[in-house]
Design an enzyme around this catalytic site. Structure first.
Site, mmCIF file in Angstrom:
data_model
loop_
_atom_site.group_PDB
_atom_site.id
_atom_site.type_symbol
_atom_site.label_atom_id
_atom_site.label_comp_id
_atom_site.label_asym_id
_atom_site.label_seq_id
_atom_site.Cartn_x
_atom_site.Cartn_y
_atom_site.Cartn_z
ATOM 1 N N ARG A 406 36.470 -27.075 -10.031
ATOM 2 C CA ARG A 406 36.482 -26.236 -8.820
ATOM 3 C C ARG A 406 35.121 -26.239 -8.124
ATOM 4 N NH1 ARG A 406 38.191 -20.591 -10.816
ATOM 5 N NH2 ARG A 406 36.997 -21.344 -12.602
ATOM 6 N N ASN A 424 42.184 -21.667 -10.283
ATOM 7 C CA ASN A 424 42.813 -22.059 -11.543
ATOM 8 C C ASN A 424 44.155 -21.360 -11.698
ATOM 9 O OD1 ASN A 424 40.840 -23.800 -12.373
ATOM 10 N ND2 ASN A 424 39.919 -22.413 -13.882
#
Length: 515
Positions: A406, A424
């Site tokens: 990320r 997530n």
């Protein structure tokens, strides 16, 4: 709560940080900012009491114009108009001289004793309405007072507890109350304001029904701060009607908790713009036009549909700084885009940019933080991306969690001038939503397929997204849900004796011999 007709470009997520006195300011500021106007917030002390209130005072600027706003009031509403409109008695006398229908009544200063006010009410005839001379959002307004005893108690409450010593007594006018929002010659929105009320179910007490009604109100981004309070007026209304907070109502029985219909004190907001009589709309327009330099604002009218002509309606208040939130988020009816109408009026040069960047918003809390902390006296909000064309959601499948995926994605998005987030998911995948030019999004997708060295991407799927996006790029987590484990307690014959569903955390504690 009818939210199917609310404006699609304004949702709870965007408005979460603005659920306060800055709500109306944010609605207008956001609309102007989306159209490319330069937005600045200020931390000047904005009231006579020198209250430090960042988020209320702001300016919007185009290449040719700059206008200053306080809440929903723009700088075209001049000082004289504000002075008259903010004083209920000054409004009443001004409108009366201009031939606008108003109710009969009189003002009483702080030096006038209560018994003289009561004598006037007796001569006027009950029922009467008691109002503070200066006030907003219905605070201290007590309507349909029909006895000397109730007026005496109300005077003590308003003059002593609310410290509003200057008051107005008016003759009660029978009818329903409406808030009209007017810009120049046009009525933009009309809302029927119904006093705070509950409907019985034969089971819950009045106190419990109020709690349930407030729970519903919290689902509305405007009403979340306009809950029904068990205050002086509510308790006295219950007493007058032979109830207490512990009483129960029959199923379907409606009970009004106030005479005052203001939304801020718990009233219901019903949008009725298309059905409201044109002759009464004209009264609202005429009321605002009668005061110099008062081009837009709220007009409160009581309308009696059983009467005709000028006798059917009276103007009870004007508001130079009206709450517009309930017109945008009514409990029932069609949402009216008042913020857009205000921006159109002040900045006609950006009319064609309406609905541009309609799913983009800025972080109000972050913007106001320097003002709240008094480390700055003004803040300029970073402009929205000028080249936004599309928004897409991508689901990345593979070994993409706990490998820095990320953070890597965020860096690549910023390099390509994209905004959005990476999140997530509980299933091990990563969800990405980005907005920007189609070319940059395609380049970004190619990079997502590669990922950082520690990752192993299997697939990247995409679809068009309509999600609202905050300017910048965020790293998020999907909320963890309690996972349940089914325990099968069987006897030796395999027959199930008892089935339980418990959390995995509790199961592990049991396994380890902990309670």
């Amino acid at each position: 709560m009818d939210n199917n007709n609310w404006l699609k470009h304004l949702d709870h997520k965007m408005l979460k940080d603005a659920q306060s006195s800055a709500f109306c300011s944010y609605l207008i500021a956001l609309e102007g900012w989306r159209r490319g106007l330069t937005l600045k917030y200020y931390s000047e002390k904005v009231t006579k009491k020198n209250i430090h209130a960042p988020g209320l005072l702001y300016t919007l600027s185009s290449d040719t114009n700059t206008h200053r706003f306080y809440k929903a009031r723009g700088d075209r509403v001049k000082e004289q108009a504000f002075s008259i409109g903010s004083n209920k008695f000054a409004t009443k006398k001004w409108l009366e001289k201009q031939g606008i229908p108003v109710v009969e009544g009189e003002k009483f200063g702080k030096d006038v004793p209560d018994y003289e006010i009561i004598d006037y009410a007796n001569s006027l005839g009950y029922p009467v309405v008691l109002k503070p001379v200066v006030g907003a959002q219905g605070k201290g307004v007590i309507a349909n007072i029909n006895t000397t005893e109730y007026l005496e108690k109300s005077l003590k409450y308003v003059r002593n507890q609310l410290n509003s010593s200057d008051v107005i007594i008016e003759k009660h006018f029978e009818g329903e109350e409406y808030r009209l929002y007017v810009i120049e010659d046009e009525v933009i929105a009309v809302m029927n304001r119904i006093p705070a009320n509950i409907i019985g179910d034969g089971v819950h007490t009045i106190g419990e029904l109020i709690k349930l009604k407030n729970k519903e109100r919290k689902k509305n981004p405007r009403l979340i701060t306009c809950l029904i309070k068990k205050d002086f007026e509510v308790l006295n209304t219950l007493e007058k009607r032979g109830h207490t907070l512990e009483s129960k109502l029959a199923k379907g029985q409606q009970l009004f908790l106030r005479e005052n219909s203001n939304i801020s004190t718990g009233g219901d907001s019903i949008e009725v713009t298309d059905y409201f009589p044109e002759e009464v709309k004209k009264i609202a327009v005429a009321a605002l036009k009668s005061i110099p330099n008062f081009p837009h604002g709220g007009v409160d009218i009581i309308y009696n549909k059983n009467k005709t002509g000028e006798e059917s309606a009276v103007v009870i208040e004007l508001s130079p700084t009206p709450q517009i939130g309930s017109l945008v988020f009514p409990m029932k009816g069609v949402s009216r885009d008042v913020p857009s109408a205000i921006i159109d009026y002040y900045f006609p040069e950006v009319k064609e940019k309406k609905n541009v960047n309609s799913n983009i918003y800025f972080n109000l809390s972050a913007v106001l933080e320097p003002l709240i902390n008094k480390t700055a006296s003004e803040v300029t909000v970073s402009p929205p991306p000028s080249n936004l064309i599309i928004s897409k959601k991508m689901i990345v499948v593979g070994e993409v969690q706990r490998v820095g995926y990320r953070k890597w994605v965020r860096k690549k998005a910023i390099e390509l001038d994209l905004i959005g987030y990476a999140k997530n998911l509980l299933n091990g995948n990563v969800e990405i939503v980005v907005a920007g030019t189609e070319n940059n999004i395609n380049l970004f997708k190619d990079k997502c397929r590669k990922g950082p060295k520690a990752s192993k991407v299997e697939t990247v799927s995409e679809e068009i997204s309509e999600a609202s996006l905050k300017v910048g790029f965020e790293i998020l987590e999907e909320p963890k849900k309690k996972q349940k484990l089914t325990i099968n307690n069987s006897n030796n014959n395999g027959q199930v004796k008892k089935i339980k569903s418990i959390s995995i955390k509790r199961f592990l504690k049991r396994l380890l011999g902990k309670k």
